[in-house]
Design a protein around this motif. Structure first.
Motif, PDB file in Angstrom:
ATOM      1  N   MET A   1      38.407  26.584  32.500  1.00 35.07           N
ATOM      2  CA  MET A   1      38.022  26.527  33.907  1.00 35.07           C
ATOM      3  C   MET A   1      39.078  27.164  34.830  1.00 35.07           C
ATOM      4  O   MET A   1      40.251  27.483  34.456  1.00 35.07           O
ATOM      5  CB  MET A   1      37.673  25.089  34.568  1.00 35.07           C
ATOM      6  CG  MET A   1      36.579  24.444  33.696  1.00 35.07           C
ATOM      7  SD  MET A   1      35.101  25.313  34.022  1.00 35.07           S
ATOM      8  CE  MET A   1      33.772  24.432  33.990  1.00 35.07           C
ATOM      9  N   THR A   2      38.846  27.256  36.210  1.00 29.53           N
ATOM     10  CA  THR A   2      39.473  27.720  37.306  1.00 29.53           C
ATOM     11  C   THR A   2      40.934  26.826  37.382  1.00 29.53           C
ATOM     12  O   THR A   2      41.207  25.824  36.918  1.00 29.53           O
ATOM     13  CB  THR A   2      38.786  27.724  38.452  1.00 29.53           C
ATOM     14  OG1 THR A   2      39.565  28.385  39.476  1.00 29.53           O
ATOM     15  CG2 THR A   2      38.503  26.261  39.014  1.00 29.53           C
ATOM     16  N   THR A   3      41.912  27.667  37.481  1.00 29.88           N
ATOM     17  CA  THR A   3      43.144  26.973  37.638  1.00 29.88           C
ATOM     18  C   THR A   3      43.476  26.816  39.084  1.00 29.88           C
ATOM     19  O   THR A   3      44.391  25.788  39.130  1.00 29.88           O
ATOM     20  CB  THR A   3      44.235  28.017  37.467  1.00 29.88           C
ATOM     21  OG1 THR A   3      44.102  29.351  38.241  1.00 29.88           O
ATOM     22  CG2 THR A   3      44.364  28.600  35.821  1.00 29.88           C
ATOM     23  N   PRO A  61      39.815  48.079  38.802  1.00 31.41           N
ATOM     24  CA  PRO A  61      39.727  48.508  37.428  1.00 31.41           C
ATOM     25  C   PRO A  61      41.438  48.006  36.735  1.00 31.41           C
ATOM     26  O   PRO A  61      42.366  48.206  37.441  1.00 31.41           O
ATOM     27  CB  PRO A  61      40.079  50.025  37.775  1.00 31.41           C
ATOM     28  CG  PRO A  61      39.331  50.351  39.167  1.00 31.41           C
ATOM     29  CD  PRO A  61      39.571  48.864  39.875  1.00 31.41           C
ATOM     30  N   GLY A  62      40.893  47.797  35.564  1.00 32.82           N
ATOM     31  CA  GLY A  62      42.214  47.229  34.856  1.00 32.82           C
ATOM     32  C   GLY A  62      42.348  45.589  35.002  1.00 32.82           C
ATOM     33  O   GLY A  62      43.098  45.169  34.369  1.00 32.82           O
ATOM     34  N   HIS A  63      41.881  45.258  35.969  1.00 34.72           N
ATOM     35  CA  HIS A  63      41.896  43.646  36.227  1.00 34.72           C
ATOM     36  C   HIS A  63      40.527  43.215  36.681  1.00 34.72           C
ATOM     37  O   HIS A  63      40.217  42.984  37.714  1.00 34.72           O
ATOM     38  CB  HIS A  63      43.305  43.404  37.309  1.00 34.72           C
ATOM     39  CG  HIS A  63      43.279  41.694  37.253  1.00 34.72           C
ATOM     40  ND1 HIS A  63      43.660  41.116  36.187  1.00 34.72           N
ATOM     41  CD2 HIS A  63      42.983  41.250  38.193  1.00 34.72           C
ATOM     42  CE1 HIS A  63      43.959  39.716  36.417  1.00 34.72           C
ATOM     43  NE2 HIS A  63      43.626  39.768  37.706  1.00 34.72           N
ATOM     44  N   SER A  64      39.483  42.729  35.752  1.00 37.80           N
ATOM     45  CA  SER A  64      38.139  42.490  35.856  1.00 37.80           C
ATOM     46  C   SER A  64      38.135  41.261  36.310  1.00 37.80           C
ATOM     47  O   SER A  64      38.546  40.382  35.583  1.00 37.80           O
ATOM     48  CB  SER A  64      37.625  43.005  34.617  1.00 37.80           C
ATOM     49  OG  SER A  64      36.158  42.355  34.926  1.00 37.80           O
ATOM     50  N   VAL A  65      37.338  40.867  37.478  1.00 39.68           N
ATOM     51  CA  VAL A  65      37.140  39.515  37.660  1.00 39.68           C
ATOM     52  C   VAL A  65      36.108  38.781  36.681  1.00 39.68           C
ATOM     53  O   VAL A  65      36.029  37.454  36.517  1.00 39.68           O
ATOM     54  CB  VAL A  65      36.461  39.445  39.191  1.00 39.68           C
ATOM     55  CG1 VAL A  65      35.038  39.966  39.317  1.00 39.68           C
ATOM     56  CG2 VAL A  65      36.462  37.855  39.526  1.00 39.68           C
ATOM     57  N   SER A  66      35.200  39.753  36.047  1.00 38.31           N
ATOM     58  CA  SER A  66      34.187  39.215  35.148  1.00 38.31           C
ATOM     59  C   SER A  66      35.124  38.703  33.889  1.00 38.31           C
ATOM     60  O   SER A  66      34.662  37.831  33.160  1.00 38.31           O
ATOM     61  CB  SER A  66      33.284  40.678  34.757  1.00 38.31           C
ATOM     62  OG  SER A  66      32.508  40.859  35.861  1.00 38.31           O
ATOM     63  N   THR A  67      36.192  39.671  33.525  1.00 37.69           N
ATOM     64  CA  THR A  67      36.846  39.131  32.338  1.00 37.69           C
ATOM     65  C   THR A  67      37.465  37.823  32.611  1.00 37.69           C
ATOM     66  O   THR A  67      37.414  37.171  31.564  1.00 37.69           O
ATOM     67  CB  THR A  67      37.810  40.182  32.012  1.00 37.69           C
ATOM     68  OG1 THR A  67      37.157  41.389  31.452  1.00 37.69           O
ATOM     69  CG2 THR A  67      38.663  39.956  30.863  1.00 37.69           C
ATOM     70  N   ARG A  68      37.973  37.640  33.720  1.00 39.16           N
ATOM     71  CA  ARG A  68      38.657  36.427  34.038  1.00 39.16           C
ATOM     72  C   ARG A  68      37.572  35.214  34.000  1.00 39.16           C
ATOM     73  O   ARG A  68      37.959  34.194  33.448  1.00 39.16           O
ATOM     74  CB  ARG A  68      39.249  36.626  35.555  1.00 39.16           C
ATOM     75  CG  ARG A  68      39.903  35.147  35.878  1.00 39.16           C
ATOM     76  CD  ARG A  68      40.760  35.145  37.052  1.00 39.16           C
ATOM     77  NE  ARG A  68      41.175  33.708  37.350  1.00 39.16           N
ATOM     78  CZ  ARG A  68      41.597  33.235  38.447  1.00 39.16           C
ATOM     79  NH1 ARG A  68      41.593  34.152  39.331  1.00 39.16           N
ATOM     80  NH2 ARG A  68      42.089  31.864  38.562  1.00 39.16           N
ATOM     81  N   ALA A  69      36.308  35.497  34.674  1.00 39.88           N
ATOM     82  CA  ALA A  69      35.365  34.354  34.342  1.00 39.88           C
ATOM     83  C   ALA A  69      35.049  34.054  32.920  1.00 39.88           C
ATOM     84  O   ALA A  69      34.672  33.079  32.730  1.00 39.88           O
ATOM     85  CB  ALA A  69      34.184  35.010  35.195  1.00 39.88           C
ATOM     86  N   VAL A  70      34.825  34.907  32.181  1.00 38.83           N
ATOM     87  CA  VAL A  70      34.885  34.821  30.872  1.00 38.83           C
ATOM     88  C   VAL A  70      35.909  33.878  30.156  1.00 38.83           C
ATOM     89  O   VAL A  70      35.905  32.998  29.563  1.00 38.83           O
ATOM     90  CB  VAL A  70      34.394  36.040  29.820  1.00 38.83           C
ATOM     91  CG1 VAL A  70      34.403  35.721  28.411  1.00 38.83           C
ATOM     92  CG2 VAL A  70      33.021  36.419  30.583  1.00 38.83           C
TER      93      VAL A  70
END
Length: 106
Positions: A1-3, A61-70
């Protein structure tokens, strides 16, 4: 979960968009007013630009919020493609995008 720990928010009985409408117990917004507040915040803080919002929080680009959410477990990836979203969004996506592929004759 979120930090980051999130503060506990308590509904006040008045819409949080600023319209001063009374809302039901447990609600923060009158119906649809969450999107009104979201659009107003985006306008005043980021010039109505989602790109500016993402950049201000270190995404792009290169640091995706979607990737972080996953990676934080608040979103999932579709098992058949690269689509990402909430579990409910994944279920809807799978029905729409992959159901015809599963039923098409070969």
């Amino acid at each position: 979960m979120t930090t980051k720990p999130l503060p506990h928010l308590t509904p006040t009985g008045t819409c949080w968009c600023g319209c001063a409408r009374k809302v039901g117990a447990g609600s923060f917004f009158a119906p649809g007013h969450d999107k009104v507040a979201e659009a107003a915040l985006l306008a005043v803080e980021y010039g109505s630009s989602v790109a500016q919002l993402l950049h201000a929080h270190g995404y792009g680009p290169g640091h995706s919020v979607s990737t972080r959410a996953v990676s934080e477990g608040v979103w999932q990836r579709c098992s058949s493609c690269d689509y990402a979203g909430t579990p409910a969004s994944i279920a809807n996506h799978t029905k729409r995008a992959h159901s015809t592929a599963l039923t098409d004759p070969v």
